[in-house]
Write a protein that holds these residues in place. Structure first.
Motif, short mmCIF file in Angstrom:
data_model
loop_
_atom_site.label_atom_id
_atom_site.label_comp_id
_atom_site.label_asym_id
_atom_site.label_seq_id
_atom_site.Cartn_x
_atom_site.Cartn_y
_atom_site.Cartn_z
N GLY A 31 45.23 32.61 34.86
CA GLY A 31 44.01 31.85 35.07
C GLY A 31 42.99 32.24 34.00
O GLY A 31 42.56 31.41 33.21
N CYS A 32 42.62 33.51 33.95
CA CYS A 32 41.65 33.97 32.95
C CYS A 32 41.89 35.46 32.71
O CYS A 32 41.79 36.27 33.63
N THR A 48 40.11 37.57 31.03
CA THR A 48 38.89 38.36 31.12
C THR A 48 38.66 38.80 32.56
O THR A 48 38.40 39.96 32.85
N MET A 49 38.77 37.82 33.46
CA MET A 49 38.57 38.12 34.87
C MET A 49 39.68 39.05 35.38
O MET A 49 39.43 39.97 36.15
#
Lengths: 685, 66
Positions: free
Chosen positions: A446-447, A449-450
């Motif tokens: 999904g991401c 960074t997260m």
């Protein structure tokens, strides 16, 4: 619970002394929706002190009485297996006198009652809300709340939060909880151990419950903070003596006894549910995460993705948008318009009857003409906002990410992603890595960074560092995966397999090193597996539209920033110097043209932008297939984006963050150099 | 997005509302990602374009019904 409040070991609690209504329940039972229905507004979302677990609370009037309604994280039991479950248990234990409302899924009454039994063992009055009753009815799994209430001795209310059904009755019962009569029959060894523990806890009336005693016997380490320190050794001795008298582990024996008790209640209450019917969907769902057949299935999924995104999206759609719409119309019109506005002597040579960003012009210009050229180059020069940033973003990347988002949407809606997580969990466990490390890896899709922020759930600093590294190295986020697949499209299955092999090999290598460096506990994570569903076209279209809008807003500004950076470097005559500086690595080491340095430079802002630069070079014939796979591998192993880099520094500290970034830089270029060397050895380069 | 918009997590199927992007992310301000409070999976919230399309469809449907 005054003892808890007095203890210096007590866990952090939520502020506020007003009467509370605690919602507690298994994950995925519509608890948060019910919370929304009960509270309506003034919601506060805050981290539970000392953790990253979010707690939602709100003041509300329930049946005429004021309550602070607290939505606890979903939990499968009161012996916590995760941070979320620990927080739910801690809130429950730290809220003496609160009204407790257990929210359960009516179609999964066995799991619901397993938690009810544990709340009852903690001797807390509570109300049971059987939510999702409409779904239970559809699935022939309806439970008679009156019969169940009679069997367990507490108020039971059937509701449907989604349809706002029976909520007024629920509110009335919520402030009238009762202590349940239900109990499990444990073997004599456990019953005697419970009695011994209760005797030790005699001076702490708030702790002296069967529930606490059973948690101690189950080996709940997180409970130690609540317990009197001087008694811990004694509890260990009691547990060891009890364990010596039963053949199975104590925790297993306790859960088994509880399950038997639940089955007895269900039998008494005449609420037997129909067994789930075996169907093609169930068979198919099991196949997708089968230890053996799951892998060929995954390869099949990747192959279809490659065909759809790499061949169709990057081939047919990008060709049309880039060559026809942009090169022949948008760019030509924009160049003509800018030439008309910013006049200076120059000419764009036509290639195949179409003009492009390249031009030839006079060497000596007046100040006004120099200013005009600056403006011209900024918009439509070789590093122009329109001819580079927007062409890359709209003509190359956008069609690719739209096709990829469509494919990813189908995967999400079909229920395949959690099955993929199960498969990866198995793989990582075999490698000896802590099971908890799997979740951030899946979330990275999904991401990234997260997902790096999610590594906080890991226990040791070493684990956090390794999973951060693994995420940045081998897990491209969905948008980046799309562009990478686009570049793999024209390569053919052989060279595409080289990329897959090197990327997966990297995850294995780093994972293996991680297992060596970080033994950790091979713990499990609990992930509910939803049924396999047929994706709905309208739902997928909405998701693609929403993601496309998000991508345009998030990625395009960074594309423009990257282009401006290249433009400024070029304007200040630093770009050629930088290319010359990087030549030993890019040209000598990787065997790529010097121009590829630009892609790596902008790839630091966003990996997909760098990949788009390589894609443009590939399409222009500046990269042969071998150079493409080398360049693509390097950019895949590169840091995902500038946000990810900043989060690495923030989460792991500047020193460790820079060390990780340094390792990634050396590793990605090192692997590229090795690949180039190997291709030369087999005379492929 | 209102606090009570219902979302279903594509990874763990949790239905929830009001969980926005990780507040500690340096890019969180203005980010339209929604984070599942149970498993942490992030996905994109419906934005202006989706609302616009929904409104268009709704109004054309209402016109047809009328």
């Amino acid at each position: 619970m005054s003892q808890l409040a007095a203890s210096c070991h007590r866990p952090a609690t939520l502020p506020g002394a007003e009467p509370r209504l605690l919602l507690i329940g298994n994950p995925n039972v519509g608890k948060s929706l019910l919370f929304g229905c009960l509270t309506k507004r003034y919601v506060t979302v805050s981290n539970y002190p000392g953790t990253t677990v979010e707690i939602t609370s709100a003041r509300a009037t329930i049946a005429g009485e004021s309550r602070l309604v607290i939505d606890t994280p979903g939990t499968n039991g009161l012996v916590p297996q995760s941070d979320d479950e620990r927080v739910a248990r801690d809130i429950l234990l730290s809220s003496p006198g609160a009204d407790v409302m257990q929210v359960g899924d009516m179609s999964n009454i066995r799991r619901t009652l397993l938690l009810s039994l544990q709340i009852a063992e903690h001797e807390m009055p509570f109300t049971l809300c059987l939510n999702m009753s409409d779904e239970a009815k559809q699935r022939d799994a309806e439970v008679d709340p009156v019969a169940l209430a009679a069997a367990i001795g507490i108020p039971v209310v059937a509701t449907s939060a989604l349809r706002r059904w029976n909520l007024e009755r629920l509110k009335r019962e919520a402030i009238r909880p009762a202590r349940s009569r239900i109990s499990a029959e444990y073997p004599a060894a456990i019953e005697e151990a419970i009695a011994e523990i209760l005797e030790v806890l005699d001076g702490s009336p708030d702790l002296a419950t069967r529930g606490i005693a059973l948690s101690i016997l189950s080996g709940d380490e997180t409970l130690k903070r609540f317990l009197p320190e001087e008694s811990l050794d004694e509890f260990d001795a009691i547990r060891e003596r009890a364990q010596a008298r039963v053949t199975q582990p104590l925790s297993w024996t306790i859960v088994n006894a509880r399950l038997n008790a639940v089955d007895r209640i269900l039998g008494r209450a005449a609420v037997v549910q129909s067994l789930p019917r075996s169907s093609f969907r169930e068979w198919f769902g099991a196949l997708t995460m089968h230890p053996v057949w799951g892998w060929p299935f995954l390869l099949g999924v990747l192959y279809i993705a490659w065909l759809f995104v790499g061949k169709f999206g990057a081939g047919i759609v990008v060709n049309f948008v880039e060559n026809t719409i942009f090169q022949q119309h948008v760019n030509v019109w924009t160049i003509k318009l800018v030439d008309f506005v910013a006049r200076f002597p120059h000419q764009h040579p036509a290639v195949g009857g179409v003009i492009g960003a390249a031009y030839v012009g006079a060497a000596h210009l007046s100040t006004a003409q120099q200013f005009a050229r600056f403006f011209h180059d900024l918009l439509v020069g070789p590093y122009g906002v329109v001819t580079m940033a927007l062409t890359y973003a709209i003509a190359i990347v956008l069609p690719v990410v739209i096709t990829f988002f469509t494919f990813f949407g189908v995967l999400e809606d079909s229920g395949y992603l959690p099955r993929l997580a199960v498969m990866l969990n198995r793989l990582f466990r075999r490698m000896g890595l802590n099971g908890k490390a799997v979740l951030p890896m899946v979330l990275g899709l999904g991401c990234d960074t997260m997902a790096t922020l999610t590594t906080r759930i890991l226990e040791t600093k070493k684990e956090m560092v390794i999973v951060t590294l693994l995420l940045a190295l081998g897990v491209p986020c969905s948008a980046q995966l799309g562009v990478i697949m686009a570049m793999l499209g024209p390569l053919g299955i052989g060279l595409a397999s080289v990329w897959v092999g090197v990327t997966v090999g990297t995850i294995f290598l780093v994972g293996w090193l991680a297992a060596k460096l970080v033994p950790g506990k091979a713990g499990d994570f609990i992930l509910e597996i939803p049924p396999i569903r047929t994706p709905k076209l309208s739902n997928i279209l909405i998701k693609v539209l929403a993601r496309t809008e998000w991508y345009l807003k998030e990625a395009v500004p960074l594309f423009v920033v990257g282009t401006l950076l290249l433009y400024l470097l070029d304007f200040l005559h630093l770009l050629t110097k930088l290319q010359r500086l990087l030549a030993p690595i890019v040209v000598g080491g990787l065997g790529l043209p010097a121009q590829a340095s630009n892609a790596f430079l902008i790839g630091f802002l966003r990996r997909d932008y760098g990949a788009a630069g390589l894609y443009a070079m590939q399409k222009a014939g500046a990269l042969n297939p071998v150079q493409t796979v080398v360049a693509l591998t390097v950019i895949t192993l590169f840091i995902p984006c500038v946000a990810n880099f900043l989060v690495m520094l923030k989460e792991r500290g500047t020193k460790t963050g820079l060390a990780i970034a340094g390792f990634i830089f050396v590793y990605s270029f090192g692997i590229g150099w090795l690949m180039n060397f190997a291709f030369h050895l087999v005379h492929m380069a | 997005m209102s606090d009570f918009d219902l979302h279903v997590c594509p990874l763990c199927s949790l239905d929830f509302n009001g969980a926005v992007c990780h507040s500690t992310c340096p890019f969180a301000k203005g980010c339209r990602m929604i984070r599942c409070p149970r498993c942490g999976f992030e996905f994109v919230d419906e934005g202006m374009m989706v609302s616009l399309v929904r409104r268009l469809f709704r109004s054309s449907h209402e016109r047809t019904s009328a």
